[in-house]
Each structure stands twice: as structure tokens, then as C-alpha cells.
Scaffold this motif. Sequence first.
Motif, PDB file in Angstrom:
ATOM      1  N   VAL A 218       0.855  -1.194   0.000  1.00  0.00           N
ATOM      2  CA  VAL A 218       0.000   0.000   0.000  1.00  0.00           C
ATOM      3  C   VAL A 218       0.885   1.236   0.000  1.00  0.00           C
ATOM      4  O   VAL A 218       2.064   1.170   0.345  1.00  0.00           O
ATOM      5  N   ALA A 219       0.299   2.369  -0.349  1.00  0.00           N
ATOM      6  CA  ALA A 219       1.052   3.625  -0.343  1.00  0.00           C
ATOM      7  C   ALA A 219       1.403   3.999   1.088  1.00  0.00           C
ATOM      8  O   ALA A 219       0.610   3.800   2.015  1.00  0.00           O
ATOM      9  N   ALA A 220       2.599   4.531   1.245  1.00  0.00           N
ATOM     10  CA  ALA A 220       3.051   4.960   2.566  1.00  0.00           C
ATOM     11  C   ALA A 220       2.415   6.295   2.909  1.00  0.00           C
ATOM     12  O   ALA A 220       2.241   7.152   2.048  1.00  0.00           O
ATOM     13  N   ARG A 221       2.091   6.458   4.164  1.00  0.00           N
ATOM     14  CA  ARG A 221       1.605   7.753   4.650  1.00  0.00           C
ATOM     15  C   ARG A 221       2.781   8.694   4.755  1.00  0.00           C
ATOM     16  O   ARG A 221       3.866   8.291   5.172  1.00  0.00           O
ATOM     17  N   PRO A 222       2.574   9.965   4.443  1.00  0.00           N
ATOM     18  CA  PRO A 222       3.674  10.904   4.679  1.00  0.00           C
ATOM     19  C   PRO A 222       3.936  11.030   6.171  1.00  0.00           C
ATOM     20  O   PRO A 222       3.005  10.979   6.976  1.00  0.00           O
ATOM     21  N   ALA A 223       5.176  11.141   6.521  1.00  0.00           N
ATOM     22  CA  ALA A 223       5.526  11.257   7.941  1.00  0.00           C
ATOM     23  C   ALA A 223       4.993  12.576   8.492  1.00  0.00           C
ATOM     24  O   ALA A 223       5.048  13.609   7.834  1.00  0.00           O
ATOM     25  N   ASP A 224       4.450  12.515   9.688  1.00  0.00           N
ATOM     26  CA  ASP A 224       3.960  13.723  10.334  1.00  0.00           C
ATOM     27  C   ASP A 224       5.143  14.601  10.723  1.00  0.00           C
ATOM     28  O   ASP A 224       6.156  14.114  11.216  1.00  0.00           O
ATOM     29  N   ALA A 225       4.995  15.888  10.475  1.00  0.00           N
ATOM     30  CA  ALA A 225       6.044  16.828  10.872  1.00  0.00           C
ATOM     31  C   ALA A 225       6.099  16.888  12.393  1.00  0.00           C
ATOM     32  O   ALA A 225       5.058  16.852  13.060  1.00  0.00           O
TER      33      ALA A 225
END
Length: 95
Positions: A50-57
Motif C-alpha cells: 500500500v502507499a506509505a503515509r507521509p511522515a507527520d512533521a
Amino acid sequence: MPLTTPPVGVTAARVNVHEAKTHLSQLLARVEAGEEFLIARAGTPVARLVAARPADAPRRPLGLLRGRAVIPDDFDTWGQDETVAMFEGTDPVKP
């Protein structure tokens, strides 16, 4: 590539390990477009692609400068005379 879209009601297409290794770049492009794949070994699902979630800042803590800066009581009136003079087209009051 023999990959097909999954039937209605199925969330991910099933791909065997050999296909996944052989066509990884194509699979990743399709995952980026929103598709999901189940990677199976001998017909048994072992992983989901699955697509990776962008890392939270990282969040900055509140009150980082507490005690280091002082805001004077008359802060909201600084330059008030100059601002009024600009709008009225007159000279500001000089002390």
C-alpha cells in the motif's frame, strides 16, 4: 504484466512473489495511483503493498520562548498616530 484489477468488493489484487519481484517498479507506480496489492506465496497472502503515509512533521512545543520575550502593555497602540497620519495624508505627531 498479468496483473488485473480486483473484482468488485475485493480491496486488493493478489500478486505472487515472483511477479512482485519482476514488476516491482510497475507495482509501485500503481500503488502511488491508489491501488493496493496482496503479495502471496503459494497462494497464501503474506504482505500487503500500500502507499506509505507521509511522515507527520514534528510538533513544536507551545511556550518555546516563554520568559524570553516581553510584550509591552501598549503594544496594540504602537505607531497608531503614524498609521492614522498615513491614511489622512497628514504629518504624524512628533514627540
